[in-house]
Design a protein around this motif. Structure first.
Motif, PDB file in Angstrom:
ATOM      1  N   SER A   1       0.825  -1.204   0.000  1.00 53.43           N
ATOM      2  CA  SER A   1       0.000   0.000   0.000  1.00 53.43           C
ATOM      3  C   SER A   1       0.861   1.257   0.000  1.00 53.43           C
ATOM      4  O   SER A   1       0.607   2.205  -0.753  1.00 53.43           O
ATOM      5  N   ARG A   2       1.875   1.290   0.843  1.00 53.63           N
ATOM      6  CA  ARG A   2       2.775   2.441   0.908  1.00 53.63           C
ATOM      7  C   ARG A   2       3.487   2.656  -0.423  1.00 53.63           C
ATOM      8  O   ARG A   2       3.565   3.768  -0.940  1.00 53.63           O
ATOM      9  N   THR A   3       3.981   1.583  -0.997  1.00 50.80           N
ATOM     10  CA  THR A   3       4.685   1.670  -2.283  1.00 50.80           C
ATOM     11  C   THR A   3       3.741   2.140  -3.394  1.00 50.80           C
ATOM     12  O   THR A   3       4.116   2.965  -4.223  1.00 50.80           O
ATOM     13  N   ALA A   4       2.527   1.634  -3.384  1.00 49.83           N
ATOM     14  CA  ALA A   4       1.548   2.054  -4.389  1.00 49.83           C
ATOM     15  C   ALA A   4       1.242   3.538  -4.239  1.00 49.83           C
ATOM     16  O   ALA A   4       1.123   4.259  -5.245  1.00 49.83           O
ATOM     17  N   ASN A   5       1.135   4.021  -3.015  1.00 49.62           N
ATOM     18  CA  ASN A   5       0.894   5.456  -2.795  1.00 49.62           C
ATOM     19  C   ASN A   5       2.068   6.291  -3.287  1.00 49.62           C
ATOM     20  O   ASN A   5       1.871   7.353  -3.888  1.00 49.62           O
ATOM     21  N   GLU A   6       3.281   5.815  -3.041  1.00 47.10           N
ATOM     22  CA  GLU A   6       4.462   6.527  -3.528  1.00 47.10           C
ATOM     23  C   GLU A   6       4.472   6.569  -5.056  1.00 47.10           C
ATOM     24  O   GLU A   6       4.764   7.614  -5.659  1.00 47.10           O
ATOM     25  N   GLN A   7       4.161   5.459  -5.685  1.00 46.88           N
ATOM     26  CA  GLN A   7       4.119   5.413  -7.148  1.00 46.88           C
ATOM     27  C   GLN A   7       3.042   6.345  -7.684  1.00 46.88           C
ATOM     28  O   GLN A   7       3.245   7.017  -8.695  1.00 46.88           O
ATOM     29  N   ASN A   8       1.917   6.407  -7.003  1.00 49.79           N
ATOM     30  CA  ASN A   8       0.840   7.294  -7.418  1.00 49.79           C
ATOM     31  C   ASN A   8       1.293   8.749  -7.333  1.00 49.79           C
ATOM     32  O   ASN A   8       1.039   9.541  -8.249  1.00 49.79           O
ATOM     33  N   THR A   9       1.983   9.095  -6.260  1.00 50.52           N
ATOM     34  CA  THR A   9       2.487  10.457  -6.098  1.00 50.52           C
ATOM     35  C   THR A   9       3.472  10.799  -7.211  1.00 50.52           C
ATOM     36  O   THR A   9       3.408  11.890  -7.800  1.00 50.52           O
ATOM     37  N   VAL A  10       4.370   9.882  -7.506  1.00 55.10           N
ATOM     38  CA  VAL A  10       5.348  10.108  -8.581  1.00 55.10           C
ATOM     39  C   VAL A  10       4.639  10.227  -9.928  1.00 55.10           C
ATOM     40  O   VAL A  10       4.957  11.109 -10.736  1.00 55.10           O
ATOM     41  N   SER A  11       3.657   9.386 -10.173  1.00 47.88           N
ATOM     42  CA  SER A  11       2.910   9.445 -11.439  1.00 47.88           C
ATOM     43  C   SER A  11       2.192  10.776 -11.594  1.00 47.88           C
ATOM     44  O   SER A  11       2.188  11.366 -12.678  1.00 47.88           O
ATOM     45  N   GLU A  12       1.601  11.254 -10.512  1.00 46.13           N
ATOM     46  CA  GLU A  12       0.926  12.551 -10.564  1.00 46.13           C
ATOM     47  C   GLU A  12       1.922  13.669 -10.839  1.00 46.13           C
ATOM     48  O   GLU A  12       1.635  14.586 -11.612  1.00 46.13           O
ATOM     49  N   SER A  13       3.083  13.594 -10.237  1.00 46.94           N
ATOM     50  CA  SER A  13       4.117  14.597 -10.460  1.00 46.94           C
ATOM     51  C   SER A  13       4.598  14.574 -11.909  1.00 46.94           C
ATOM     52  O   SER A  13       4.773  15.627 -12.534  1.00 46.94           O
ATOM     53  N   ILE A  14       4.784  13.385 -12.457  1.00 44.94           N
ATOM     54  CA  ILE A  14       5.214  13.253 -13.858  1.00 44.94           C
ATOM     55  C   ILE A  14       4.138  13.812 -14.789  1.00 44.94           C
ATOM     56  O   ILE A  14       4.440  14.533 -15.738  1.00 44.94           O
ATOM     57  N   ALA A  15       2.873  13.503 -14.506  1.00 40.79           N
ATOM     58  CA  ALA A  15       1.770  14.015 -15.337  1.00 40.79           C
ATOM     59  C   ALA A  15       1.744  15.536 -15.306  1.00 40.79           C
ATOM     60  O   ALA A  15       1.545  16.187 -16.344  1.00 40.79           O
ATOM     61  N   LYS A  16       1.953  16.116 -14.116  1.00 40.53           N
ATOM     62  CA  LYS A  16       1.976  17.576 -13.983  1.00 40.53           C
ATOM     63  C   LYS A  16       3.126  18.159 -14.810  1.00 40.53           C
ATOM     64  O   LYS A  16       2.957  19.148 -15.535  1.00 40.53           O
ATOM     65  N   ASP A  17       4.304  17.536 -14.701  1.00 41.74           N
ATOM     66  CA  ASP A  17       5.469  18.009 -15.459  1.00 41.74           C
ATOM     67  C   ASP A  17       5.231  17.912 -16.963  1.00 41.74           C
ATOM     68  O   ASP A  17       5.607  18.818 -17.721  1.00 41.74           O
ATOM     69  N   ILE A  18       4.609  16.835 -17.402  1.00 38.61           N
ATOM     70  CA  ILE A  18       4.323  16.672 -18.832  1.00 38.61           C
ATOM     71  C   ILE A  18       3.350  17.755 -19.304  1.00 38.61           C
ATOM     72  O   ILE A  18       3.521  18.333 -20.387  1.00 38.61           O
ATOM     73  N   ASN A  19       2.344  18.066 -18.490  1.00 36.97           N
ATOM     74  CA  ASN A  19       1.409  19.134 -18.844  1.00 36.97           C
ATOM     75  C   ASN A  19       2.114  20.481 -18.927  1.00 36.97           C
ATOM     76  O   ASN A  19       1.835  21.282 -19.826  1.00 36.97           O
ATOM     77  N   GLU A  20       3.043  20.739 -18.007  1.00 40.53           N
ATOM     78  CA  GLU A  20       3.806  21.983 -18.052  1.00 40.53           C
ATOM     79  C   GLU A  20       4.686  22.046 -19.290  1.00 40.53           C
ATOM     80  O   GLU A  20       4.801  23.098 -19.924  1.00 40.53           O
ATOM     81  N   ILE A  21       5.292  20.928 -19.645  1.00 43.08           N
ATOM     82  CA  ILE A  21       6.121  20.884 -20.858  1.00 43.08           C
ATOM     83  C   ILE A  21       5.259  21.130 -22.088  1.00 43.08           C
ATOM     84  O   ILE A  21       5.644  21.874 -22.996  1.00 43.08           O
ATOM     85  N   SER A  22       4.081  20.540 -22.114  1.00 47.29           N
ATOM     86  CA  SER A  22       3.171  20.731 -23.236  1.00 47.29           C
ATOM     87  C   SER A  22       2.759  22.197 -23.365  1.00 47.29           C
ATOM     88  O   SER A  22       2.760  22.763 -24.460  1.00 47.29           O
ATOM     89  N   SER A  23       2.429  22.813 -22.243  1.00 46.55           N
ATOM     90  CA  SER A  23       2.048  24.233 -22.256  1.00 46.55           C
ATOM     91  C   SER A  23       3.209  25.100 -22.722  1.00 46.55           C
ATOM     92  O   SER A  23       3.029  26.017 -23.524  1.00 46.55           O
ATOM     93  N   SER A  24       4.388  24.786 -22.217  1.00 41.95           N
ATOM     94  CA  SER A  24       5.577  25.535 -22.608  1.00 41.95           C
ATOM     95  C   SER A  24       5.856  25.376 -24.102  1.00 41.95           C
ATOM     96  O   SER A  24       6.190  26.344 -24.794  1.00 41.95           O
ATOM     97  N   SER A  25       5.685  24.164 -24.618  1.00 40.77           N
ATOM     98  CA  SER A  25       5.892  23.917 -26.047  1.00 40.77           C
ATOM     99  C   SER A  25       4.881  24.697 -26.891  1.00 40.77           C
ATOM    100  O   SER A  25       5.238  25.264 -27.931  1.00 40.77           O
ATOM    101  N   SER A  26       3.649  24.755 -26.417  1.00 40.88           N
ATOM    102  CA  SER A  26       2.621  25.518 -27.139  1.00 40.88           C
ATOM    103  C   SER A  26       2.975  27.005 -27.167  1.00 40.88           C
ATOM    104  O   SER A  26       2.830  27.671 -28.193  1.00 40.88           O
TER     105      SER A  26
END
Length: 85
Positions: free
Chosen positions: A28-53
């Motif tokens: 459970s702890r590991t899954a929560n950590e992975q979820n947090t990292v995934s959310e952070s990566i998704a946020k970064d990808i959205n920022e990169i996309s906005s910056s590219s636009s």
């Protein structure tokens, strides 16, 4: 004798349940950590996309300005050509 065996079997089951509970907590702890990292990566990808636009829009504006500057330079050459002797 059977009582001791039953008690030992019960302790073995109890220990196994504790181990399973611990492992479940770890999963459970590991899954929560992975979820947090995934959310952070998704946020970064959205920022990169906005910056590219934005960069794309700036590049388009720069091209339009360069094209206009080229046309103005050609007009200036034509006007200056009228003053040549």
């Amino acid at each position: 004798m059977y009582t001791e065996q039953a008690n030992q079997a019960f302790l073995n089951v109890l220990n196994a349940m504790k181990e399973i509970s611990y492992l479940n907590d770890e999963v459970s702890r590991t899954a929560n950590e992975q979820n947090t990292v995934s959310e952070s990566i998704a946020k970064d990808i959205n920022e990169i996309s906005s910056s590219s636009s934005r960069n794309n829009a700036h590049a388009r504006d720069t091209k339009l300005a360069a094209d206009k500057l080229g046309r103005l330079a050609n007009e200036m050459d034509e006007l200056l050509g009228e003053f040549k002797v």
